[in-house]
Design a protein around this motif. Structure first.
Motif, mmCIF file in Angstrom:
data_model
loop_
_atom_site.group_PDB
_atom_site.id
_atom_site.type_symbol
_atom_site.label_atom_id
_atom_site.label_comp_id
_atom_site.label_asym_id
_atom_site.label_seq_id
_atom_site.Cartn_x
_atom_site.Cartn_y
_atom_site.Cartn_z
ATOM 1 N N UNK A 235 -14.153 22.767 52.966
ATOM 2 C CA UNK A 235 -15.502 23.345 53.063
ATOM 3 C C UNK A 235 -16.488 22.558 52.204
ATOM 4 N N UNK A 236 -16.098 22.237 50.988
ATOM 5 C CA UNK A 236 -16.963 21.462 50.093
ATOM 6 C C UNK A 236 -17.234 20.075 50.668
ATOM 7 N N UNK A 237 -16.219 19.464 51.231
ATOM 8 C CA UNK A 237 -16.377 18.128 51.823
ATOM 9 C C UNK A 237 -17.343 18.163 53.001
ATOM 10 N N UNK A 238 -17.143 19.104 53.900
ATOM 11 C CA UNK A 238 -17.934 19.154 55.141
ATOM 12 C C UNK A 238 -19.364 19.619 54.917
ATOM 13 N N UNK A 239 -19.557 20.571 54.015
ATOM 14 C CA UNK A 239 -20.882 21.194 53.886
ATOM 15 C C UNK A 239 -21.691 20.690 52.697
ATOM 16 N N UNK A 240 -21.054 19.950 51.813
ATOM 17 C CA UNK A 240 -21.790 19.496 50.632
ATOM 18 C C UNK A 240 -21.596 18.005 50.351
ATOM 19 N N UNK A 241 -20.378 17.549 50.194
ATOM 20 C CA UNK A 241 -20.170 16.155 49.803
ATOM 21 C C UNK A 241 -20.754 15.177 50.816
ATOM 22 N N UNK A 242 -20.503 15.408 52.093
ATOM 23 C CA UNK A 242 -20.992 14.494 53.129
ATOM 24 C C UNK A 242 -22.514 14.453 53.151
ATOM 25 N N UNK A 243 -23.140 15.609 53.200
ATOM 26 C CA UNK A 243 -24.597 15.682 53.277
ATOM 27 C C UNK A 243 -25.249 15.183 51.980
ATOM 28 N N UNK A 244 -24.665 15.550 50.848
ATOM 29 C CA UNK A 244 -25.234 15.112 49.573
ATOM 30 C C UNK A 244 -25.153 13.602 49.410
ATOM 31 N N UNK A 245 -24.091 13.005 49.903
ATOM 32 C CA UNK A 245 -23.964 11.543 49.864
ATOM 33 C C UNK A 245 -25.050 10.891 50.711
#
Length: 250
Positions: free
Chosen positions: A95-105
């Motif tokens: 969930x963190x990868x899909x909804x935050x890490x990817x977009x934040x990068x």
């Protein structure tokens, strides 16, 4: 027509009304950079941008890019509670990868691309750009490491905790504890840098005569900050306590 393609064929000669009708998030996005759709319904994007001395090509490209990520919805997510994954550590990581890490990068990449250009053109005009530069550089450096560490080190390491019946090795426990300590220290630094940038950058408010590049830059920075705060909140309230619980019971 799906949202993912509603602006695909649009050109700067489309009216603001047509753009807003085609993409439900366009009105909120345009308002966020200082263009009120209600006041320019029948005017073309090109005409409005020329009046404001903005780049219509840049604004339309930005609208299309944010449409692909459903811009207004991602902001709503920052205010919503995440799904309840219970004690499923892998689902929290995903969930963190899909909804935050990817977009934040992606946001960080956009900011790193635009800030040097904005600073070069407007640094003397807006002193706050100079004042926040050092802190923004430090944040970029910290986030690049933070995202890399989570993706390449911590999250793969947490895979070893997914089987409750399997005893966790002492060496693994030591590595996980060390990883959590690193994350917690980095979280504090990230939040401190965000606060400093907001203070030095005068709240990231757009000057009345700001160009479209500066307005989009400020939008991206504010969106990144909001998302980072939510990411860290989820990590502190769900991910980290769950990891510590599993280590204690393992």
């Amino acid at each position: 027509m799906s949202n993912n393609h509603s602006l695909k064929g649009m050109t700067p000669d489309a009216t603001i009304g047509q753009i807003v009708s085609a993409e439900k998030n366009a009105g909120e996005l345009l308002s966020s950079i200082g263009l009120s759709p209600k006041n320019h319904q029948s005017e073309t994007l090109r005409s409005v941008c020329q009046q404001k001395k903005w780049s219509e090509v840049e604004v339309l490209k930005w609208l299309k890019k944010n449409q692909q990520h459903n811009g207004a919805q991602k902001n709503a997510k920052d205010k919503e509670e995440p799904p309840d994954f219970g004690k499923n550590l892998q689902k929290w990581c995903k969930y963190l990868e899909q909804h935050f890490l990817t977009r934040n990068t992606e946001l960080l990449d956009d900011i790193n691309r635009d800030f040097p250009r904005v600073h070069k053109i407007h640094g003397n005009q807006y002193e706050w750009l100079k004042n926040m530069q050092w802190y923004l550089d430090k944040l970029e450096e910290k986030l690049n490491y933070y995202f890399y560490f989570q993706r390449q080190k911590l999250f793969p390491l947490l895979e070893s905790l997914k089987d409750p019946k399997k005893k966790v090795l002492h060496g693994t426990i030591k590595k996980v504890n060390s990883g959590i300590e690193i994350i917690e220290d980095d979280q504090n630094t990230i939040l401190e840098l965000i606060d400093a940038i907001e203070e030095k950058g005068q709240g990231l408010k757009n000057p009345e005569d700001a160009c479209s590049t500066l307005r989009i830059l400020n939008y991206n920075v504010k969106t990144l900050f909001s998302s980072l705060r939510k990411q860290i909140e989820i990590e502190r309230e769900h991910l980290i306590p769950l990891v510590k619980q599993k280590l204690e019971s393992g």
